[in-house]
Each structure stands twice: as C-alpha cells, then as structure tokens.
Design a protein around this motif. Structure first.
Motif, PDB file in Angstrom:
ATOM      1  N   ILE A 144       0.854  -1.199   0.000  1.00 57.38           N
ATOM      2  CA  ILE A 144       0.000   0.000   0.000  1.00 57.38           C
ATOM      3  C   ILE A 144       0.883   1.240   0.000  1.00 57.38           C
ATOM      4  O   ILE A 144       1.638   1.481   0.946  1.00 57.38           O
ATOM      5  CB  ILE A 144      -0.929   0.009   1.228  1.00 57.38           C
ATOM      6  N   ASP A 145       0.789   2.020  -1.065  1.00 59.38           N
ATOM      7  CA  ASP A 145       1.585   3.232  -1.191  1.00 59.38           C
ATOM      8  C   ASP A 145       1.022   4.309  -0.260  1.00 59.38           C
ATOM      9  O   ASP A 145      -0.155   4.667  -0.336  1.00 59.38           O
ATOM     10  CB  ASP A 145       1.552   3.723  -2.639  1.00 59.38           C
ATOM     11  N   LEU A 146       1.882   4.822   0.632  1.00 58.17           N
ATOM     12  CA  LEU A 146       1.453   5.803   1.624  1.00 58.17           C
ATOM     13  C   LEU A 146       1.771   7.239   1.226  1.00 58.17           C
ATOM     14  O   LEU A 146       1.610   8.153   2.046  1.00 58.17           O
ATOM     15  CB  LEU A 146       2.105   5.498   2.978  1.00 58.17           C
ATOM     16  N   SER A 147       2.212   7.450  -0.009  1.00 57.68           N
ATOM     17  CA  SER A 147       2.511   8.808  -0.445  1.00 57.68           C
ATOM     18  C   SER A 147       1.245   9.645  -0.598  1.00 57.68           C
ATOM     19  O   SER A 147       1.287  10.881  -0.538  1.00 57.68           O
ATOM     20  CB  SER A 147       3.281   8.793  -1.765  1.00 57.68           C
ATOM     21  N   ASN A 148       0.111   8.968  -0.780  1.00 58.01           N
ATOM     22  CA  ASN A 148      -1.165   9.670  -0.869  1.00 58.01           C
ATOM     23  C   ASN A 148      -1.650  10.045   0.524  1.00 58.01           C
ATOM     24  O   ASN A 148      -1.722   9.197   1.414  1.00 58.01           O
ATOM     25  CB  ASN A 148      -2.198   8.775  -1.579  1.00 58.01           C
ATOM     26  N   ASP A 149      -1.986  11.317   0.725  1.00 57.28           N
ATOM     27  CA  ASP A 149      -2.385  11.799   2.049  1.00 57.28           C
ATOM     28  C   ASP A 149      -3.626  11.081   2.566  1.00 57.28           C
ATOM     29  O   ASP A 149      -3.718  10.779   3.765  1.00 57.28           O
ATOM     30  CB  ASP A 149      -2.645  13.305   2.002  1.00 57.28           C
ATOM     31  N   LEU A 150      -4.583  10.817   1.685  1.00 59.27           N
ATOM     32  CA  LEU A 150      -5.827  10.188   2.115  1.00 59.27           C
ATOM     33  C   LEU A 150      -5.578   8.765   2.593  1.00 59.27           C
ATOM     34  O   LEU A 150      -6.126   8.336   3.627  1.00 59.27           O
ATOM     35  CB  LEU A 150      -6.848  10.194   0.978  1.00 59.27           C
ATOM     36  N   THR A 151      -4.734   8.036   1.884  1.00 55.75           N
ATOM     37  CA  THR A 151      -4.411   6.669   2.294  1.00 55.75           C
ATOM     38  C   THR A 151      -3.697   6.653   3.636  1.00 55.75           C
ATOM     39  O   THR A 151      -4.031   5.870   4.536  1.00 55.75           O
ATOM     40  CB  THR A 151      -3.523   5.997   1.233  1.00 55.75           C
ATOM     41  N   LEU A 152      -2.722   7.541   3.773  1.00 56.32           N
ATOM     42  CA  LEU A 152      -1.977   7.601   5.033  1.00 56.32           C
ATOM     43  C   LEU A 152      -2.889   8.018   6.180  1.00 56.32           C
ATOM     44  O   LEU A 152      -2.719   7.541   7.313  1.00 56.32           O
ATOM     45  CB  LEU A 152      -0.803   8.580   4.908  1.00 56.32           C
ATOM     46  N   TYR A 153      -3.856   8.879   5.909  1.00 55.14           N
ATOM     47  CA  TYR A 153      -4.770   9.319   6.971  1.00 55.14           C
ATOM     48  C   TYR A 153      -5.492   8.138   7.598  1.00 55.14           C
ATOM     49  O   TYR A 153      -5.592   8.035   8.826  1.00 55.14           O
ATOM     50  CB  TYR A 153      -5.793  10.315   6.420  1.00 55.14           C
ATOM     51  N   TYR A 154      -5.993   7.235   6.761  1.00 61.78           N
ATOM     52  CA  TYR A 154      -6.747   6.108   7.304  1.00 61.78           C
ATOM     53  C   TYR A 154      -5.829   5.118   8.023  1.00 61.78           C
ATOM     54  O   TYR A 154      -6.249   4.453   8.983  1.00 61.78           O
ATOM     55  CB  TYR A 154      -7.539   5.417   6.186  1.00 61.78           C
ATOM     56  N   VAL A 155      -4.581   5.024   7.591  1.00 61.85           N
ATOM     57  CA  VAL A 155      -3.613   4.195   8.321  1.00 61.85           C
ATOM     58  C   VAL A 155      -3.336   4.803   9.694  1.00 61.85           C
ATOM     59  O   VAL A 155      -3.328   4.102  10.716  1.00 61.85           O
ATOM     60  CB  VAL A 155      -2.304   4.050   7.515  1.00 61.85           C
ATOM     61  N   VAL A 156      -3.131   6.119   9.736  1.00 62.18           N
ATOM     62  CA  VAL A 156      -2.890   6.809  11.013  1.00 62.18           C
ATOM     63  C   VAL A 156      -4.120   6.700  11.904  1.00 62.18           C
ATOM     64  O   VAL A 156      -4.002   6.476  13.119  1.00 62.18           O
ATOM     65  CB  VAL A 156      -2.523   8.286  10.761  1.00 62.18           C
ATOM     66  N   LEU A 157      -5.304   6.840  11.327  1.00 60.27           N
ATOM     67  CA  LEU A 157      -6.534   6.712  12.111  1.00 60.27           C
ATOM     68  C   LEU A 157      -6.631   5.316  12.729  1.00 60.27           C
ATOM     69  O   LEU A 157      -7.005   5.183  13.912  1.00 60.27           O
ATOM     70  CB  LEU A 157      -7.750   6.983  11.228  1.00 60.27           C
ATOM     71  N   ALA A 158      -6.275   4.286  11.967  1.00 59.96           N
ATOM     72  CA  ALA A 158      -6.307   2.921  12.498  1.00 59.96           C
ATOM     73  C   ALA A 158      -5.307   2.758  13.645  1.00 59.96           C
ATOM     74  O   ALA A 158      -5.612   2.110  14.666  1.00 59.96           O
ATOM     75  CB  ALA A 158      -5.999   1.923  11.385  1.00 59.96           C
ATOM     76  N   ILE A 159      -4.130   3.358  13.515  1.00 61.99           N
ATOM     77  CA  ILE A 159      -3.119   3.279  14.576  1.00 61.99           C
ATOM     78  C   ILE A 159      -3.619   3.961  15.843  1.00 61.99           C
ATOM     79  O   ILE A 159      -3.508   3.413  16.953  1.00 61.99           O
ATOM     80  CB  ILE A 159      -1.801   3.920  14.102  1.00 61.99           C
TER      81      ILE A 159
END
Length: 340
Positions: A144-159
C-alpha cells in the motif's frame, strides 16, 4: 451503551473528516491526541506527573525517521522500531524515577529527559538543530503506497484507534483497577499485597511506548523530525492538553489536544480574519501570541474548570441526573401522601 454510541459517532466523523479538512493537519491532530491519551494513562489513572514525556515522543520520531531514511525499512518496521526505542528508554527512566514520589519523581523525569535532549542535539544521527529531513513514507506491508495523504490518513486513524482501544482496555482491566488504587491510596494498596513500584513501572513503560507510537507516526506524517519534539516544552504542552481536556477521563485528552494544536496552527488565520472584519489591526498579531493565549486558557481552566472541559461537563450532567432523580422521588412521595 451510550459510550459505544458516542465512540461510533466519533469514529464515523473521523472517517469522513479528510473529505472536509486538510488530511495532514488532521493526522497531526490524531498523533497529538494519542500522545495526550498516553500521558493521561500515567497522570490520570496512576497519579504520576512526568515532565519527561517529550523524550519518548522525540526519540521514537528520531529512530523511526533515521531508519526509514537510511535503511529503507518498510513503514510498519520503522514504526515498531521507534516504539521499541521509546519503550526501552521508558524502562530506563522509569526504573530510576519511580524510586521517588511527588515532585521529586517529576524532577527526575525532567532531568533525564533533558539529557536525552542534549544527546539529540549533539548526535550526528539526528543532524542537531537541522533535524531529520525528507523522511519517506514508504509502503505499508510492501503493497500500500502511503505517499497519498488520504491513504496515510486512514492508516494513522487505524493506529490511533488501536492505541486508544488499548488504553481503554488497560484502564478497565484488573491491572487498571490496581493503578487506580495506587493513585488513590498507595499505602493501602501495598498493605493489600500489591507491588506498587512494579505496577507503576509497567504503567510508565506502557505510557512511554504509546507516546513513542504517536511520535513515530507524526514523523512519518510530516516527513521530518526536529529538536522541538524532544524539548521540555513538549512535555509541558502535553500536560496542558491533558489538564484542559480533563485529566482522568477518556475523551478529555483528545479534546484538549485538538484544542491546543488547533490554536497553535489556526490562531494566526483566525486573527487575520478578525482584523479584516473588525478593522482592528492588533488582531493580526494573534498568531505571534499563541503562548499567551494558551496560557490564558490554562489559567481559566485552573480557576473555573479544575476538572477540565470533559470533567466539568460530566459533573454537570451527573448533577442534573441526580437532581432529576431527587425531584422524581419527592414527586412520588407527594403523590403517595395525597392518595393517603
């Protein structure tokens, strides 16, 4: 049941938030919210006031940033390395600090944290005052490429949700009940056979690990790590967040973190807007007076809202429910008298 509904509504709002706000700013809010919750586990439920949590927050960020930038580790391993570093540091500092109580404990944590700060200032791996720059986000599980802000947001939200869920589970576990007993009356807890120092050390290490998780995640989100995160003022900032939101509550540190971080980042824009609307040029300087504004908020909370925002609201609702119950009981008594 009501708490579950509340948590569900907040989660739904968090899932929709990046479509209405700037994802990077929202991720910063989430990281500081987890930081404040981790600190609250120590002060709110164990009764230990630490002035050294910046050491765990910043050290995890440095370790994660350095490994991601130089070793090419994947995202999840970099985060875990930062958490491991903050946990080991928490174990070392906690083992020394819990030998004392009260203000002496706080001063020991502050002194040791300052040693970490000067180590970060002099170490070639941290680049001193320049800080770590260009920390890559990488890929999650290599896919999963995390360079996209939206994708990283949901990863951070899960953490952050996972970290918050762990704190809730700990607080409501038998271990958490022992921590509360130690906070309320440590001699009595010791007389019941509990090893208070061991429990406090475990709580300190757990708090430092979750703080490291917040710090490591923030470094990946922003792409850099500086001395600001390991300076003693960051320890003071998380104390302010917790006290303003409500120490010893679950939602209080989150609200406090959102309020303080939003003030730091948006007060200048708000001041400019006020200056344009009112014609008073002084408002445009509000962005340079963040410390003064947050200090005033702290003073107001200490004088008027000693239990913090959430604590005072909870007390208000409890008082209202109690008054309604008393009114209902009195009405029932009056009805019985009239019937007799």
């Amino acid at each position: 049941m009501n708490k579950r509904i509340g948590y569900g509504l907040v989660l739904a709002l968090a899932l929709a938030a990046p479509f209405f706000g700037y994802p990077v700013f929202l991720m910063k809010l989430l990281c500081f919210a987890l930081f404040a919750c981790a600190f609250n586990l120590l002060i709110g439920f164990t009764g230990l006031l630490s002035f050294g949590h910046a050491a765990f927050f910043g050290s995890a960020g440095y370790v994660t940033g350095h490994l991601l930038a130089t070793s090419g580790l994947p995202f999840e391993l970099g985060i875990l390395a930062g958490v491991a570093a903050s946990s080991l540091l928490g174990l070392a500092i906690g083992a020394l600090a819990i030998r004392r109580q009260g203000i002496y404990f706080s001063m020991i944590t502050l002194a040791l944290a300052q040693m970490v700060y000067f180590a970060a200032l002099r170490s070639p791996y941290t680049h001193g005052e320049d800080g770590l720059q260009g920390v890559p986000r990488g890929r999650l599980f290599g896919a999963i490429d995390l360079s996209n802000d939206l994708t990283l947001y949901y990863v951070v939200l899960a953490i952050v949700v996972a970290g918050f869920a762990l704190i809730v589970r700990v607080v409501h576990s038998p271990f958490g009940q022992v921590l509360k007993a130690i906070k309320e009356n440590e001699p009595r807890a010791i007389s019941l056979g509990y090893d208070a120092d061991r429990y406090k050390l475990l709580a300190f290490v757990l708090s430092s690990a979750l703080t490291g998780l917040a710090g490591a995640t923030k470094t990946v989100v922003l792409g850099f790590e500086t001395l600001t995160d390991v300076h003693w003022t960051m320890s003071g900032l998380v104390v302010l967040m917790t006290l303003v939101g409500g120490m010893g509550t679950m939602a209080g540190p989150i609200i406090g973190a959102f309020l303080i971080v939003a003030l730091e980042n948006k007060l200048g824009e708000f001041g400019t807007w006020l200056a344009d609307k009112s014609g008073v040029a002084w408002f445009s300087t509000l962005g340079e007076s963040v410390g003064m504004v947050t200090g005033l908020i702290f003073i107001v909370c200490v004088l008027l809202f000693r239990r913090g925002i959430v604590g005072e609201l909870g007390a208000l609702f409890a008082r209202g429910a109690r008054n309604r119950k008393v009114a209902g009981a009195n009405m029932a008594i009056d009805t019985e008298r009239e019937a007799a």
